[in-house]
Write an enzyme that holds these catalytic residues in place. Structure first.
Site, PDB file in Angstrom:
ATOM      1  N   GLN A   1      -2.871   1.975  15.229  1.00 49.34           N
ATOM      2  CA  GLN A   1      -1.891   2.475  14.251  1.00 49.34           C
ATOM      3  C   GLN A   1      -1.017   3.586  14.849  1.00 49.34           C
ATOM      4  OE1 GLN A   1      -3.762   4.161  10.783  1.00 49.34           O
ATOM      5  NE2 GLN A   1      -1.833   4.760   9.848  1.00 49.34           N
TER       6      GLN A   1
ATOM      7  N   GLU B   1     -10.384   3.379   4.456  1.00 46.71           N
ATOM      8  CA  GLU B   1      -9.602   4.201   3.538  1.00 46.71           C
ATOM      9  C   GLU B   1     -10.030   3.818   2.129  1.00 46.71           C
ATOM     10  OE1 GLU B   1      -5.412   3.748   4.491  1.00 46.71           O
ATOM     11  OE2 GLU B   1      -5.576   5.315   6.019  1.00 46.71           O
TER      12      GLU B   1
ATOM     13  N   ARG C   1      -7.207   3.322  13.941  1.00 45.66           N
ATOM     14  CA  ARG C   1      -6.340   4.503  14.103  1.00 45.66           C
ATOM     15  C   ARG C   1      -5.625   4.535  15.442  1.00 45.66           C
ATOM     16  NH1 ARG C   1      -5.576   5.588   9.009  1.00 45.66           N
ATOM     17  NH2 ARG C   1      -7.482   6.161   7.915  1.00 45.66           N
TER      18      ARG C   1
ATOM     19  N   ASP D   1       0.846  -1.192   0.000  1.00 49.77           N
ATOM     20  CA  ASP D   1       0.000   0.000   0.000  1.00 49.77           C
ATOM     21  C   ASP D   1       0.882   1.242   0.000  1.00 49.77           C
ATOM     22  OD1 ASP D   1      -2.330   1.415  -0.095  1.00 49.77           O
ATOM     23  OD2 ASP D   1      -2.767   1.248   2.047  1.00 49.77           O
TER      24      ASP D   1
HETATM   25 CA    CA Z   1      -3.957   2.889   3.115  1.00 50.18          CA
END
Ligand code: CA
Length: 379
Positions: free
Chosen positions: A208, A169, A205, A101
């Site tokens: 992350q 996303e 999130r 990615d």
């Molecule tokens: Ca991404």
């Protein structure tokens, strides 16, 4: 016969199964799937993944596409091999080899920088020099419709539990057909890349943010990545090509564009059926051929079934942001939904659907398949 977006100028490839039968390859034509193994009398399409066909390379892809267009527009129109979409289950279209990615939207990278590093220069010093990326987890790439279970993880020091900041996303993925050997770099973009799929890179999130320094995304991303069931061949997107965006500073020679185009894909994100954003893929800073050039410049090989995505697609307007992180500005500005509810991040039961359209030849419109997923409670 044809549904808008799925005419003979499109013909995206997928894997489908009728009840009680093993999966096999088809192309979507209107509201039907064409049984390719039967229509073309070719067992490569009786496989439960597109990989054996993808490995054949560009000449075979083009010949097959031309043959299908003849079959579907000619006498008889291959009707006996058309299966109604309502009778089939759509499967993961290809066995994912490696998954990468990238982070190629200037607007997304800028927003993320402003959110996570306020008061500092939002873009890291490498961002305009190379397409930043990471290797993801191929084994948890799932087809649209697969539920996504809210992941557990470390949300900070001594703070373990289900993610409280689950996000989507909206991305565009590129599917590699023809491999390249170690020692690379790979050859021309169009010799290797077969087509395009839509991607939802589900992201926790809180996990992350805590784990990502210094080595990048890990468990906050690897629990699930969803793809659309149809792979649109690059050959169906020739009318969607747009000039790549101006780049400054000028990239190094290995990143000079050999296929100097982006794609005019208009994405739409729906949350529980309501449109919350319309990200434009045409504005991405790095082009797909630059991603491929960077991915292989160190000698890394390509395998049939490799998937690389361009990263969250965000445009300059608020209504073009490709993640809840940006739409709600990390929760500071919750998104108001039409029913009166608000969202900072995803709730259990939320359904996220990403779709896209592109200009086709002669004024037609191509509808890329949609990628959808429902959030299930943490186990
Ligand atoms: Ca991404």
């Amino acid at each position: 016969m044809t549904a808008p977006g799925y005419g003979v100028e499109h013909l995206p490839y997928g894997i489908y199964a009728r009840p009680g039968e093993p999966p096999r390859a088809g192309v979507r034509y209107g509201e039907h799937v064409l049984d390719l193994a039967a229509a073309l009398a070719d067992d490569v399409f009786a496989a439960p993944a597109l990989n054996p066909f993808l490995a054949r390379g560009r000449t075979a892809w083009r010949e097959t596409r031309e043959r299908l267009q003849e079959l579907l527009t000619g006498p008889g129109a291959a009707r006996e091999h058309l299966v109604p979409l309502g009778e089939v289950r759509l499967c993961l279209p290809f066995e994912v080899a490696d998954y990468v990615d990238f982070y190629c939207s200037l607007e997304h990278a800028t927003n993320a920088g402003l959110i996570f590093r306020p008061g500092q220069e939002p873009l890291p010093p490498n961002w305009r020099r190379l397409p930043v990326g990471y290797h993801g987890r191929a084994g948890t790439v799932v087809v649209s419709g697969t539920p996504v279970i809210r992941p557990h993880g470390q949300r900070g020091a001594d703070d373990f539990g289900p993610s409280e900041r689950l996000d989507f996303e909206a991305e565009v993925g590129f599917v590699v057909g023809a491999p390249s050997p170690m020692g690379g770099p790979a050859g021309a973009f169009e010799e290797h890349v077969f087509g395009v799929t839509l991607v939802n890179d589900w992201s926790a999130r809180d996990v992350q943010a805590w784990e990502t320094v210094p080595l990048g995304p890990f468990l906050g991303k690897s629990f699930a990545t969803s793809v659309s069931p149809w792979v649109t061949p690059l050959d169906a997107l020739s009318a969607a090509r747009v000039p790549g965006r101006e780049q400054s500073p000028e990239p190094l020679p290995y990143l000079r564009r050999t296929a100097p185009w982006g794609l005019d894909l208009a994405l739409e994100i729906r949350l529980n059926g309501e449109t919350v954003s319309r990200p434009p893929f045409r504005g991405m800073y790095w082009t797909p051929d630059q991603m491929l050039a960077h991915l292989t410049v160190n000698g890394a090989s390509l395998r049939t079934g490799d998937l690389f995505a361009g990263g969250t697609v965000s445009g300059p307007e608020h209504g073009q942001r490709g993640s809840m992180l940006e739409l709600s500005w990390n929760g500071a500005e919750p998104v108001k939904l039409p029913g009166g509810e608000t969202r900072a991040f995803l709730h259990d039961g939320d359904v996220v659907t990403i779709s896209a359209t592109a200009p086709g030849p002669d004024g037609t419109v191509i509808a890329l398949g949609e990628v959808s997923g429902t959030v299930r409670p943490a186990g």
